[in-house]
Structure formats: C-alpha cells, structure tokens
Enzyme design. Structure first.
Site, PDB file in Angstrom:
ATOM      1  N   TYR A  11       0.833  -1.221   0.000  1.00 45.32           N
ATOM      2  CA  TYR A  11       0.000   0.000   0.000  1.00 45.32           C
ATOM      3  C   TYR A  11       0.867   1.272   0.000  1.00 45.32           C
ATOM      4  O   TYR A  11       0.798   2.089  -0.918  1.00 45.32           O
ATOM      5  CB  TYR A  11      -0.926  -0.061   1.219  1.00 45.32           C
ATOM      6  N   ILE A  12       1.694   1.427   1.013  1.00 44.33           N
ATOM      7  CA  ILE A  12       2.444   2.686   1.124  1.00 44.33           C
ATOM      8  C   ILE A  12       3.557   2.734   0.074  1.00 44.33           C
ATOM      9  O   ILE A  12       3.782   3.744  -0.584  1.00 44.33           O
ATOM     10  CB  ILE A  12       2.995   2.865   2.557  1.00 44.33           C
ATOM     11  N   ASN A  32       8.288  -9.627  -2.602  1.00 41.06           N
ATOM     12  CA  ASN A  32       7.981 -11.059  -2.742  1.00 41.06           C
ATOM     13  C   ASN A  32       6.495 -11.312  -3.001  1.00 41.06           C
ATOM     14  O   ASN A  32       6.071 -12.459  -3.154  1.00 41.06           O
ATOM     15  CB  ASN A  32       8.447 -11.856  -1.513  1.00 41.06           C
ATOM     16  N   ALA A  74       9.106  -3.073   3.161  1.00 40.76           N
ATOM     17  CA  ALA A  74       8.703  -4.486   3.255  1.00 40.76           C
ATOM     18  C   ALA A  74       8.648  -4.905   4.719  1.00 40.76           C
ATOM     19  O   ALA A  74       9.669  -4.941   5.387  1.00 40.76           O
ATOM     20  CB  ALA A  74       9.710  -5.344   2.502  1.00 40.76           C
ATOM     21  N   ALA A  75       7.453  -5.206   5.198  1.00 34.81           N
ATOM     22  CA  ALA A  75       7.326  -5.573   6.614  1.00 34.81           C
ATOM     23  C   ALA A  75       5.974  -6.219   6.855  1.00 34.81           C
ATOM     24  O   ALA A  75       5.058  -6.086   6.048  1.00 34.81           O
ATOM     25  CB  ALA A  75       7.446  -4.329   7.496  1.00 34.81           C
ATOM     26  N   TYR A 141       4.769  -6.130  17.069  1.00 31.50           N
ATOM     27  CA  TYR A 141       4.961  -5.308  15.875  1.00 31.50           C
ATOM     28  C   TYR A 141       5.798  -4.068  16.207  1.00 31.50           C
ATOM     29  O   TYR A 141       6.841  -3.810  15.597  1.00 31.50           O
ATOM     30  CB  TYR A 141       3.588  -4.903  15.304  1.00 31.50           C
ATOM     31  N   ASP A 279      -3.841  -2.680  21.395  1.00 34.03           N
ATOM     32  CA  ASP A 279      -4.202  -1.337  20.909  1.00 34.03           C
ATOM     33  C   ASP A 279      -4.021  -0.273  21.988  1.00 34.03           C
ATOM     34  O   ASP A 279      -4.742  -0.282  22.985  1.00 34.03           O
ATOM     35  CB  ASP A 279      -5.687  -1.308  20.499  1.00 34.03           C
TER      36      ASP A 279
HETATM   37  N1  UDP Z   1     -10.610  -0.823  14.468  1.00 33.34           N
HETATM   38  C1  UDP Z   1     -11.955  -1.122  14.676  1.00 33.34           C
HETATM   39  N2  UDP Z   1     -12.575  -1.926  13.763  1.00 33.34           N
HETATM   40  C2  UDP Z   1     -11.955  -2.432  12.665  1.00 33.34           C
HETATM   41  C3  UDP Z   1     -10.590  -2.111  12.460  1.00 33.34           C
HETATM   42  C4  UDP Z   1      -9.952  -1.303  13.392  1.00 33.34           C
HETATM   43  O1  UDP Z   1     -12.563  -0.686  15.674  1.00 33.34           O
HETATM   44  O2  UDP Z   1     -12.582  -3.150  11.866  1.00 33.34           O
HETATM   45  C5  UDP Z   1      -9.927   0.088  15.416  1.00 33.34           C
HETATM   46  C6  UDP Z   1      -8.663  -0.492  16.030  1.00 33.34           C
HETATM   47  O3  UDP Z   1      -8.959  -1.235  17.193  1.00 33.34           O
HETATM   48  C7  UDP Z   1      -7.853   0.784  16.310  1.00 33.34           C
HETATM   49  C8  UDP Z   1      -8.274   1.739  15.187  1.00 33.34           C
HETATM   50  O4  UDP Z   1      -9.508   1.217  14.690  1.00 33.34           O
HETATM   51  O5  UDP Z   1      -8.265   1.346  17.541  1.00 33.34           O
HETATM   52  C9  UDP Z   1      -7.263   1.811  14.049  1.00 33.34           C
HETATM   53  O6  UDP Z   1      -6.947   0.485  13.691  1.00 33.34           O
HETATM   54  P1  UDP Z   1      -6.144   0.119  12.377  1.00 33.34           P
HETATM   55  O7  UDP Z   1      -6.058  -1.387  12.339  1.00 33.34           O
HETATM   56  O8  UDP Z   1      -6.764   0.784  11.195  1.00 33.34           O
HETATM   57  O9  UDP Z   1      -4.702   0.774  12.588  1.00 33.34           O
HETATM   58  P2  UDP Z   1      -3.627   0.621  13.781  1.00 33.34           P
HETATM   59  O10 UDP Z   1      -3.820   1.840  14.641  1.00 33.34           O
HETATM   60  O11 UDP Z   1      -3.852  -0.670  14.493  1.00 33.34           O
HETATM   61  O12 UDP Z   1      -2.325   0.647  13.066  1.00 33.34           O
END
Ligand code: UDP
Length: 323
Positions: A11-12, A32, A74-75, A141, A279
């Site tokens: 994506y990015i 890959n 790549a990650a 991560y 999160d």
């Molecule tokens: N989130 C959500 N529902 C979804 C996907 C994500 O509530 O279907 C929430 C997730 O818990 C986080 C925020 O949205 O608080 C952003 O999540 P995302 O996966 O987009 O990015 P991250 O901050 O994890 O890199």
C-alpha cells in the site's frame, strides 16, 4: 536518483513509487508479493521478484542495480497478528531488514529511508507524541520496528550508513491509481468503506470503554501522499534522523465511521466488540521536527478529504487489485 524500493508493491510503497516516478526518479521495486500486488507496481518501474529473507536474492539485486538509495517498506504490519505470531514479526521486520542492510553495505549503497511506526512508543506519557518520549512498545509489531531502529543507529555509527526512519501514524487515503488492498483487511477505513460498498454487513468497533471522549480509540490519520512526500524529502536529508509523521490531529473510531457515512452517503451499521489486544487508546503525532528539519508540510489536514480519496479508489476498484 536511482531508488530501490523494497516492498514497493504494498500500500504505502506503491504510492511512494508513483510519486518518485512523477518526480523523475528511476525506480526498481523488490517485493515477494506475499502482501503486495504485482498490479500495484507502477508500469514505469522495474520489478524484481525476491525475498529479503534470502540474503543472496537481496544481495544480488542490490549488486546488479547499484541504486543511490533504498526505501524499505517491506514488513509485516498488523498489531493484532503480531500478538498471535511474534516470530513472524521478528523474522520479517528484523532479520529480513538486516539482510537488506548487509546487501546495501556490500553494494556500496549509502542511504536508506525506513518505514517505522508510532507503535514503537506504546501508550505515551503525553500527547502529542514527539521524538523525545520514551519508546515502550506494547506489541511485537512495535517492538520489532524499535529493534530495527536500534540496528540502524549502530549501522550508522559503525558503517556510516545514512538513514531516515519515518515513524508513521495511521496511513490512509489513496491516489487515483493506487490504494489500500490487503488480502486480510484489518484496518479501520477500508473495512468501513467495504460496508459502504455492500461487501460487508457491518463494521466492528473494537472497544468502546477506552478513556477517550466517546470510548473508542483515537488515531492520527495521515494521507498517503503526505507520507510519500516525506520520503522524497528524506532522500535529501544531510543527517541520519528519526521523525514522527502525522497530522497532529486525532479521530476516534466512531468519528471515522461518521466521516465515512458522510462521504459515502451510506448508513454503515456497527457492532460493538471487546477491545483488540495490543491497541493503545490514543496515538497522535507531533511532527514539528520533520517540518523544521526537512521542510515537510502535510497538504491533507482533514479526515474528510482523506476518506474522500479512499472512497474514490474503492469505488473505482471494488475488488481491489483482484489477486
Ligand atoms: N478498528 C476497529 N474496527 C476495525 C478495524 C480497526 O474498531 O474493523 C480500530 C482499532 O482497534 C484501532 C483503530 O480502529 O483502535 C485503528 O486500527 P487500524 O487497524 O486501522 O490501525 P492501527 O492503529 O492498528 O495501526
């Protein structure tokens, strides 16, 4: 310049490749295709299929192409998955990256732009998050990216590698050609827009009991083109540095869903679910350092415009890249 882009089919990476080419650079994409898509690679770029975990593949590609700089996208990048499979994260984000650095040294490539993340900070002591705050990741991560930041610092000190590590907050949005299509989509905005497209019945909200005004997590959504512009500026940096990269504004999960409703005109039903492991409640960037030192200025400062660009792309490519 001749730029070698590891992970340029993701994506990015795909959008940085597009911008590099628009700015007149020569681009070689190395990927890959486990997460990326061949059709996400701009036709003007050269493509090498290969795996960073195979030292000889990445070493050979760098020796043959001898670029002026490498961009490393790549990650593995999913917080939730990293809580279940940490091995994948340390292998792909640390071991593979070291193969890339060693290949660069062997081929005499002096400069790297690295995709790091705000997840290296964990829940911060204060908001917005500037570069002086301690980094205490709460998921593998973020930890894997932090380890690689430390590796970079030592390669800089010992081997003279010049690097810029950009700690992204939440990348979002699209260009007319390229957008967000993960084979297993976990990110908020594409998942909400899939509901608007009628591809999913509802969007799940992970956690409504956070200590935030509406109980849902707050993130700093930054347009992908603004991220890409920061990479181009990083190619000219005179010193190695770590920069946080976001807009300085935060939106909650509920605010994102509301913005998607306004942009798409669709109702978008929701289902409230428990918190997702790993999160942090609130992540907002302070990006003064990159503004000051590299002259970066975000052009998309509001969520609406970011989501509009994503919605345009998803409507045009409802099945994504189709592979
Ligand atoms: N989130 C959500 N529902 C979804 C996907 C994500 O509530 O279907 C929430 C997730 O818990 C986080 C925020 O949205 O608080 C952003 O999540 P995302 O996966 O987009 O990015 P991250 O901050 O994890 O890199």
């Amino acid at each position: 310049m001749k730029i070698f882009v590891a992970g340029g089919a993701g994506y990015i990476g795909s959008i940085c490749v597009e911008l590099l080419l628009d700015e007149g650079h020569e681009v070689i994409v190395f990927d890959n295709l486990t997460e990326g898509h061949r059709s996400a690679v701009d036709e003007r770029a050269a493509f090498i299929g290969g795996d960073l975990l195979r030292r000889e593949e990445i070493g050979g590609a760098l020796r043959e192409t001898r670029p002026d700089a490498v961009m490393h996208f790549a990650a593995s990048a999913l917080v939730g998955e990293s809580m279940e499979n940490p091995s994948k994260y340390f292998r792909n984000n640390v071991c593979a990256g070291i193969n890339l650095l060693d290949g660069m040294l062997a081929a005499g490539v002096p400069r790297l732009v690295f995709s790091s993340t705000c997840a290296t900070f964990g829940p911060p002591e204060r908001i917005p998050i500037d570069e002086t705050l301690p980094q205490r990741p709460i998921n593998p991560y973020g930890e894997s990216k932090l380890i690689f930041e430390k590796v970079l610092r030592w390669y800089g000190e010992i081997h003279g590698l010049l690097f810029v590590a950009l700690r992204y907050f939440n990348a979002a949005g699209a260009t007319d050609k390229f957008g967000e299509d993960h084979r297993c989509e976990t990110h908020l905005i594409p998942n909400v827009l899939k509901v608007a497209l009628g591809q999913k019945p509802q969007v799940e909200i992970y956690g409504t009991d956070y200590e935030t005004p509406d109980g849902t997590c707050i993130r700093d959504y930054i347009h992908i083109l603004d991220l890409a512009r920061a990479h181009i500026l990083a190619l000219e940096a005179e010193q190695s540095a770590f920069y946080n990269l976001g807009t300085g504004g935060g939106s909650s999960v509920r605010e994102v869903i509301d913005a998607c409703r306004r942009v798409s005109g669709h109702e978008i039903p929701v289902m409230e679910k428990p918190r997702r492991a790993g999160d942090p409640p609130r992540l907002i960037a302070a990006s003064e350092k990159i503004k000051r030192e590299l002259g970066w200025r975000p052009q998309f400062e509001n969520l609406h415009a970011i989501i509009e660009s994503a919605w345009r792309w998803h409507q045009q490519f409802p099945s994504g890249y189709g592979d």
